[in-house]
Design an enzyme around this catalytic site. Structure first.
Site, PDB file in Angstrom:
ATOM      1  N   ARG A  62       0.845  -1.195   0.000  1.00  0.00           N
ATOM      2  CA  ARG A  62       0.000   0.000   0.000  1.00  0.00           C
ATOM      3  C   ARG A  62       0.877   1.240   0.000  1.00  0.00           C
ATOM      4  O   ARG A  62       1.914   1.269   0.676  1.00  0.00           O
ATOM      5  CB  ARG A  62      -0.898   0.006   1.241  1.00  0.00           C
ATOM      6  CG  ARG A  62      -2.190   0.819   1.105  1.00  0.00           C
ATOM      7  CD  ARG A  62      -2.937   0.898   2.419  1.00  0.00           C
ATOM      8  NE  ARG A  62      -2.258   1.795   3.343  1.00  0.00           N
ATOM      9  CZ  ARG A  62      -2.024   1.508   4.633  1.00  0.00           C
ATOM     10  NH1 ARG A  62      -2.390   0.347   5.141  1.00  0.00           N
ATOM     11  NH2 ARG A  62      -1.405   2.390   5.399  1.00  0.00           N
TER      12      ARG A  62
ATOM     13  N   ASN B  95       3.910   0.692   2.511  1.00  0.00           N
ATOM     14  CA  ASN B  95       3.658  -0.379   3.480  1.00  0.00           C
ATOM     15  C   ASN B  95       3.729  -1.719   2.771  1.00  0.00           C
ATOM     16  O   ASN B  95       3.019  -1.929   1.782  1.00  0.00           O
ATOM     17  CB  ASN B  95       2.269  -0.222   4.102  1.00  0.00           C
ATOM     18  CG  ASN B  95       2.099   1.089   4.827  1.00  0.00           C
ATOM     19  OD1 ASN B  95       2.370   1.205   6.002  1.00  0.00           O
ATOM     20  ND2 ASN B  95       1.641   2.118   4.104  1.00  0.00           N
TER      21      ASN B  95
END
Length: 320
Positions: free
Chosen positions: A266, A283
């Protein structure tokens, strides 16, 4: 093995063998990891996978071999799970694992180095300064505030879930926030605050999922806003025009690839009042509870949580 697992294995997913869903650990994000891991474990079992919980805080990694695990789905958030150390250990054990490899995990976990890579490639990221615990001069806070626009975010370089972060608007607050952040990390990112809307784009197997916009009445999207408050609002689809949505997805893929990200992850953004997007962070093991952002984006794409869990498992097939 539970009756549910025995029944599910007959569905035809035996090619993955015995799968360890690794969650818990010892990082500051342990509680979030426990929730993510339990949800993914349930999802994999429902999809016919012979999956089991494995908490490295309670079992040595060598037990993965003695218990004949064949693949590992990493649901450890933060240090020890996202920083490349676990990925390197699993490679030494010759066990396929989900998501990003050693280099990408280390780069994505480090907010400072992430920004330096993006900056070197001309990708948009807010102005910043670095505070080093070994040589930090509190007398520099006035100059830092003036250079970065008198409102900044202070972030430990290698923590997730907004742990240790603070928004400050004067030199005295900055000094305090940096000293607090030093409790988590020896290096601290001081980032120009971008006034506007926050967005996130999830990535799955080389494709950008629909963006999500987040809003909170709090000062910023902090730990409480992410995991505890009922006042946080998520919009998916985010409401961006189609062309802007496409461009944001392409930027997310560029940013993820620049940091050697792979499989799934992400990218978080801020959009300023003029509509310009700025990269915040990457992430590699995002939250995976039923209410987390990646499952929300996947649902908008027509994918159930159980199907998403299986898709994450399938990233273990990637050669490293």
């Amino acid at each position: 093995m539970s009756k549910q697992q025995i029944t599910s294995r007959n569905l035809g997913f035996t090619e993955y063998g015995k799968v360890a869903v690794m969650f818990g650990g010892n990082s500051a994000e342990r509680e979030v990891s426990l929730n993510s891991g339990k949800a993914v474990l349930r999802g994999l079992i429902a999809m016919g996978i012979d999956a089991y919980a494995f908490d490295p805080a309670e079992h040595p990694l060598t037990e993965l071999l003695s218990e004949n695990f064949e693949r590992v789905v990493i649901m450890l958030h933060g240090r020890g799970g996202e920083d490349g150390s676990l990925q390197g250990a699993l490679q030494q054990l010759k066990l396929p694992y989900s998501g990003t490899g050693v280099l990408g995990s280390a780069l994505c976990m480090d907010k400072i180095r992430s920004k330096q890579v993006w900056q070197s490639l001309g990708l948009p990221t807010a102005k910043y300064k670095i505070a080093d615990k070994r040589c930090f001069d509190a007398g520099s806070c006035e100059a830092i505030m003036a250079e970065l626009g008198n409102e900044v975010m202070v972030k430990p370089a290698q923590e997730g879930s907004s742990i240790g972060m603070a928004k400050v608007s004067c030199a005295l607050q900055l000094e305090t926030a940096i000293q607090d952040a030093f409790k988590f990390d020896d290096k601290v990112l001081i980032e120009q605050f971008v006034h506007g809307s926050e967005y996130t784009v999830s990535i799955l197997n080389g494709k950008a999922l629909p963006s999500i916009s987040m809003s909170t009445p709090r000062d910023f999207y902090d730990y409480t806003a992410k995991y505890q408050a009922d006042s946080t609002v998520y919009r998916c689809p985010s409401g961006l025009p189609d062309e802007i949505e496409r461009q944001l997805g392409e930027l997310a893929l560029q940013a993820f690839d620049a940091l050697a990200g792979s499989g799934w992850g992400r990218i978080d953004f801020m959009q300023d009042k003029l509509g310009r997007f700025y990269l915040l962070e990457a992430n590699t093991v995002p939250g995976m509870t039923e209410k987390s952002l990646v499952p929300l984006a996947a649902k908008q794409s027509g994918m159930s949580f159980d199907e998403l869990s299986l898709a994450v498992l399938k990233t273990t097939e990637e050669c490293r």
